[in-house]
Write an enzyme that holds these catalytic residues in place. Structure first.
Site, mmCIF file in Angstrom:
data_model
loop_
_atom_site.group_PDB
_atom_site.id
_atom_site.type_symbol
_atom_site.label_atom_id
_atom_site.label_comp_id
_atom_site.label_asym_id
_atom_site.label_seq_id
_atom_site.Cartn_x
_atom_site.Cartn_y
_atom_site.Cartn_z
ATOM 1 N N LYS A 103 40.111 44.351 36.964
ATOM 2 C CA LYS A 103 41.572 44.525 36.135
ATOM 3 C C LYS A 103 40.770 44.901 34.689
ATOM 4 O O LYS A 103 41.455 45.597 33.855
ATOM 5 C CB LYS A 103 42.399 43.302 36.405
ATOM 6 C CG LYS A 103 43.676 43.499 35.604
ATOM 7 C CD LYS A 103 44.491 42.456 35.261
ATOM 8 C CE LYS A 103 43.864 41.424 34.111
ATOM 9 N NZ LYS A 103 44.668 40.518 33.666
ATOM 10 N N ASP A 149 47.789 43.705 37.381
ATOM 11 C CA ASP A 149 48.073 42.243 36.885
ATOM 12 C C ASP A 149 49.122 41.779 37.940
ATOM 13 O O ASP A 149 49.496 42.234 38.805
ATOM 14 C CB ASP A 149 48.270 42.088 35.391
ATOM 15 C CG ASP A 149 49.583 42.652 35.372
ATOM 16 O OD1 ASP A 149 50.387 43.162 35.985
ATOM 17 O OD2 ASP A 149 49.958 42.403 33.997
#
Length: 258
Positions: free
Chosen positions: A168, A186
């Site tokens: 991420k 997320d």
């Protein structure tokens, strides 16, 4: 007087007939649970979004917010990298409060190392897991200097090799610092992808790859920002605001309130 003898029935007939007892409540509960599980398994999955619907949804996001911005404050690719590493299990607002002062004195790996782990820890102590995060910030700064000439690398593999950085983090940096069309997943993007039926998946990677397959290239530069903001302010975890959702007519969530 003749002796009277009583003939007893065979032993098998002496046994009292057991009354048939109804199934226990536990058995009944098991049957209900089993039926419920079977129904859940047989329930047809949500109808996939069509390409036209996906295009319509992101067209609406673009019209409402043509140039979405990430909410993590930063000064350059390095401070963006640090901010994203610090944002794990923390809010962007909380990270910003801590990094405003930190980045005034340390906006390069060299300055961060000069500051030292103890002082970094003092700056970020309001952020969750701050002790471990301070170690990572120092460690990634050392690695940037030793292996990348003090510059933030521009490939996912190199970014993921840095302490405290995962997929991420790499996707956010590639997108925001270098304009790559990546999809950072997320908790908000994961929720939106699954709840709307847009890109259901059991893991962030499944959702990421599903979104990348679906979203047209023309929207990919800003797509993860639109989805993050949508999840953060509209498609909330507990009380989604379906009444003001831009895509409520396209959403597949069976519990939506409109």
């Amino acid at each position: 007087m003749p002796k009277i003898t009583r003939r007893l029935p065979p032993k098998s007939k002496l046994k009292s007939k057991s009354k048939s007892t109804p199934k226990s409540k536990t058995d009944a509960a098991k049957r209900v649970k089993k039926a419920g599980n079977a129904a859940a398994k047989s329930k047809a999955p949500a109808k996939p979004w069509t390409p036209a619907e996906v295009h319509e949804a992101f067209s609406r996001f673009r019209k409402a917010n043509p140039e979405p911005k990430g909410e993590l404050e930063h000064l350059n690719p390095y401070t963006l990298l640090v901010a994203v590493v610090l944002s794990a299990q923390a809010t962007d607002a909380g990270v910003n409060r801590a990094t405003r002062a930190l980045f005034q004195v340390a906006d390069t790996p060299q300055k961060m190392l000069a500051l030292g782990e103890d002082k970094v820890r003092d700056y970020i102590k309001t952020i969750g897991l701050y002790r471990n995060k301070a170690k990572n910030v120092i460690a990634l700064s050392e690695k940037l200097i030793a292996e990348f000439g003090g510059e933030v690398p521009r490939t996912r593999a190199e970014l993921e090799s840095l302490p405290g950085a995962g997929r991420k983090t790499a996707n956010v940096v590639l997108n925001m610092a270098f304009g790559e069309r990546t999809m950072a997943v997320d908790t908000h993007v994961f929720r939106v992808g699954n709840r709307t039926g847009l890109a259901p998946g059991k893991t962030p990677l499944e959702v990421e790859l599903g979104l990348e397959r679906l979203i047209p290239s023309e929207f990919m530069l800003h797509a993860h920002h639109w989805l993050i903001l949508h999840g953060r302010y509209i498609c909330l975890a507990r009380k989604p605001r379906c009444d003001v959702c831009l895509i409520n007519d396209l959403c597949r969530w069976p519990e939506k309130t409109v």
